[in-house]
Design a protein around this motif. Structure first.
Motif, mmCIF file in Angstrom:
data_model
loop_
_atom_site.group_PDB
_atom_site.id
_atom_site.type_symbol
_atom_site.label_atom_id
_atom_site.label_comp_id
_atom_site.label_asym_id
_atom_site.label_seq_id
_atom_site.Cartn_x
_atom_site.Cartn_y
_atom_site.Cartn_z
ATOM 1 N N LEU A 97 -14.966 -29.579 98.751
ATOM 2 C CA LEU A 97 -15.318 -28.255 99.257
ATOM 3 C C LEU A 97 -14.165 -27.632 100.038
ATOM 4 O O LEU A 97 -13.975 -26.422 100.023
ATOM 5 N N THR A 98 -13.421 -28.460 100.757
ATOM 6 C CA THR A 98 -12.272 -27.939 101.512
ATOM 7 C C THR A 98 -11.238 -27.365 100.560
ATOM 8 O O THR A 98 -10.677 -26.290 100.804
ATOM 9 N N ALA A 99 -10.983 -28.073 99.461
ATOM 10 C CA ALA A 99 -10.042 -27.562 98.460
ATOM 11 C C ALA A 99 -10.521 -26.244 97.883
ATOM 12 O O ALA A 99 -9.739 -25.305 97.685
ATOM 13 N N ALA A 100 -11.820 -26.166 97.597
ATOM 14 C CA ALA A 100 -12.378 -24.930 97.046
ATOM 15 C C ALA A 100 -12.220 -23.780 98.030
ATOM 16 O O ALA A 100 -11.852 -22.663 97.655
ATOM 17 N N ALA A 101 -12.497 -24.047 99.317
ATOM 18 C CA ALA A 101 -12.372 -23.001 100.340
ATOM 19 C C ALA A 101 -10.936 -22.506 100.440
ATOM 20 O O ALA A 101 -10.682 -21.302 100.511
ATOM 21 N N TYR A 102 -9.988 -23.430 100.442
ATOM 22 C CA TYR A 102 -8.575 -23.054 100.515
ATOM 23 C C TYR A 102 -8.147 -22.267 99.274
ATOM 24 O O TYR A 102 -7.464 -21.246 99.373
ATOM 25 N N ALA A 103 -8.552 -22.767 98.091
ATOM 26 C CA ALA A 103 -8.103 -22.152 96.843
ATOM 27 C C ALA A 103 -8.686 -20.756 96.637
ATOM 28 O O ALA A 103 -8.058 -19.888 96.034
ATOM 29 N N VAL A 112 -18.158 -20.090 99.580
ATOM 30 C CA VAL A 112 -17.368 -20.680 98.498
ATOM 31 C C VAL A 112 -18.206 -21.741 97.805
ATOM 32 O O VAL A 112 -18.816 -22.588 98.457
ATOM 33 N N CYS A 113 -18.245 -21.682 96.481
ATOM 34 C CA CYS A 113 -19.083 -22.589 95.698
ATOM 35 C C CYS A 113 -18.247 -23.333 94.663
ATOM 36 O O CYS A 113 -17.297 -22.781 94.105
ATOM 37 N N ILE A 114 -18.641 -24.555 94.410
ATOM 38 C CA ILE A 114 -18.078 -25.346 93.313
ATOM 39 C C ILE A 114 -19.128 -25.445 92.219
ATOM 40 O O ILE A 114 -20.275 -25.806 92.471
ATOM 41 N N TYR A 243 -14.922 -25.182 86.278
ATOM 42 C CA TYR A 243 -15.003 -24.895 84.852
ATOM 43 C C TYR A 243 -16.325 -24.241 84.464
ATOM 44 O O TYR A 243 -16.363 -23.308 83.653
ATOM 45 N N ILE A 244 -17.433 -24.716 85.024
ATOM 46 C CA ILE A 244 -18.740 -24.176 84.646
ATOM 47 C C ILE A 244 -18.863 -22.721 85.101
ATOM 48 O O ILE A 244 -19.343 -21.855 84.361
ATOM 49 N N ALA A 245 -18.418 -22.431 86.328
ATOM 50 C CA ALA A 245 -18.427 -21.042 86.799
ATOM 51 C C ALA A 245 -17.577 -20.161 85.897
ATOM 52 O O ALA A 245 -17.933 -19.008 85.610
ATOM 53 N N TYR A 246 -16.461 -20.695 85.435
ATOM 54 C CA TYR A 246 -15.511 -19.924 84.623
ATOM 55 C C TYR A 246 -16.084 -19.616 83.235
ATOM 56 O O TYR A 246 -16.052 -18.467 82.778
ATOM 57 N N THR A 262 -23.152 -10.604 95.781
ATOM 58 C CA THR A 262 -21.864 -10.093 95.308
ATOM 59 C C THR A 262 -20.901 -11.250 95.052
ATOM 60 O O THR A 262 -20.544 -11.991 95.976
ATOM 61 N N ILE A 263 -20.484 -11.397 93.798
ATOM 62 C CA ILE A 263 -19.518 -12.439 93.452
ATOM 63 C C ILE A 263 -18.112 -11.856 93.477
ATOM 64 O O ILE A 263 -17.856 -10.775 92.936
ATOM 65 N N GLY A 264 -17.203 -12.582 94.124
ATOM 66 C CA GLY A 264 -15.803 -12.169 94.200
ATOM 67 C C GLY A 264 -14.975 -12.882 93.155
ATOM 68 O O GLY A 264 -15.109 -12.659 91.953
ATOM 69 N N LYS A 265 -14.129 -13.834 93.605
ATOM 70 C CA LYS A 265 -13.239 -14.557 92.705
ATOM 71 C C LYS A 265 -13.980 -15.667 91.970
ATOM 72 O O LYS A 265 -14.851 -16.322 92.523
ATOM 73 N N VAL A 266 -13.586 -15.869 90.707
ATOM 74 C CA VAL A 266 -14.025 -17.036 89.941
ATOM 75 C C VAL A 266 -12.758 -17.695 89.399
ATOM 76 O O VAL A 266 -12.035 -17.106 88.598
ATOM 77 N N VAL A 267 -12.486 -18.904 89.871
ATOM 78 C CA VAL A 267 -11.238 -19.602 89.534
ATOM 79 C C VAL A 267 -11.580 -20.866 88.758
ATOM 80 O O VAL A 267 -12.364 -21.699 89.228
ATOM 81 N N GLN A 268 -11.000 -21.009 87.573
ATOM 82 C CA GLN A 268 -11.308 -22.190 86.767
ATOM 83 C C GLN A 268 -10.722 -23.453 87.379
ATOM 84 O O GLN A 268 -11.416 -24.439 87.594
ATOM 85 N N LYS A 269 -9.419 -23.449 87.618
ATOM 86 C CA LYS A 269 -8.746 -24.633 88.159
ATOM 87 C C LYS A 269 -8.143 -24.283 89.504
ATOM 88 O O LYS A 269 -7.246 -23.445 89.585
ATOM 89 N N PRO A 270 -8.578 -24.924 90.575
ATOM 90 C CA PRO A 270 -8.096 -24.533 91.898
ATOM 91 C C PRO A 270 -6.716 -25.061 92.263
ATOM 92 O O PRO A 270 -6.160 -24.633 93.260
#
Length: 286
Positions: A97-103, A112-114, A243-246, A262-270
């Motif tokens: 989750l920390t990586a997701a928050a940073y990315a 921030v969601c994974i 990947y699933i979000a992407y 409201t969805i903001g960024k969707v990042v496949q690979k952080p």
């Protein structure tokens, strides 16, 4: 040299930087989730990777962000194995989750969601991460994840719920018996990853109305369990990693819109964004 690793349940993405912050190498290993592997596997997998084997004694800092690293006991296990693998390095272990928050950070507070093999969520204000909800794993949690969708598909296939055209295609693709499925689900340390692999079939047929509805319902399930409980959910952006979000981004956005989110960024690979955050905010290399 500096190692930055985004560790999922299925695989880990690695970037090794030189001391000036320039990429030296990029590689991938299997996942190191301590809830589903023996920690001894970590060192063995690192040594099997030739790129890592040849640089491991030159690594001075390791930043590992891993699924399953949300408890002190698991952090200690993983930290011990990384310290053995990289004897010259200062090792820092934090949850994925920390990586997701940073990315996903774009300068303002966000949820921030994974959504990968598993799922999780947090609130990040740019400095502190707040986790309001526990991660319950793929048996009773991981809503919206690859393993959750894989479970839906297998259940519906074996219980004769799939439309005839999808059932024919599934049989042609997998030739799957109930005996094999039971063995892989109940006698396999990577059962969650096994279930997640069936997303290829769903993604390949995601325009089918049946899967559109199935994925939509599961995305709403995720938002209901892992986003709406945050008091800020109706006021700020919700960013997604994985990947699933992407691959289901359009369905995810439709489910969020129905719930006035409201969805903001969707990042496949952080990993690339994660490296950028480290260079700017942690290593001060910008």
């Amino acid at each position: 040299m500096i190692a930055i690793i985004d560790g999922g349940s299925t695989k880990c993405d690695w970037v090794i930087l030189d001391n000036a912050g320039k990429p030296h190498l990029k590689t991938t290993t299997l996942g190191f989730n301590p809830n589903i592997i023996n920690p001894d596997f970590i060192g063995q997998e690192i040594d099997r990777n030739q790129d890592l084997f040849f640089v491991k004694n030159h690594i001075e800092k390791v930043f590992f962000y891993g699924s399953g690293c949300g408890t002190p006991a698991n952090v200690k296990k993983v930290e011990s194995e990384f310290a053995k693998a990289f004897p010259q390095a200062e090792v820092r272990i934090k949850e994925d989750l920390t990586a997701a928050a940073y990315a996903a950070y774009n300068g303002k507070p966000a949820i921030v969601c994974i959504l990968g093999t598993g799922s999780n969520s947090c609130f990040f204000d740019g400095e502190k991460i707040r986790v309001d909800l526990p991660s319950l794993g793929f048996l009773i949690g991981d809503e919206g994840s690859g393993s959750a969708l894989g479970k839906h598909l297998l259940r519906r296939f074996f219980m004769k719920k799939l439309p005839a055209d999808l059932e024919r295609e599934f049989n042609k693709t997998y030739h799957l018996t109930i005996e094999e499925a039971i063995r892989m689900m109940y006698h396999n340390p990577r059962a969650n990853a096994y279930l997640g692999e069936f997303n290829k079939f769903i993604a390949d047929h995601k325009s089918h109305p049946y899967f559109q509805n199935m994925v939509f319902d599961e995305m709403k399930n995720f938002l209901d369990y892992q986003v709406l409980p945050y008091p800020e959910s109706g006021e700020i952006e919700i960013n997604f990693i994985g990947y699933i979000a992407y691959i289901y981004e359009d369905i995810l956005r439709a489910a969020a819109a129905e719930l006035n989110l409201t969805i903001g960024k969707v990042v496949q690979k952080p990993i690339e964004s994660l490296v950028g955050y480290h260079k700017k905010y942690i290593l001060n290399l910008h």
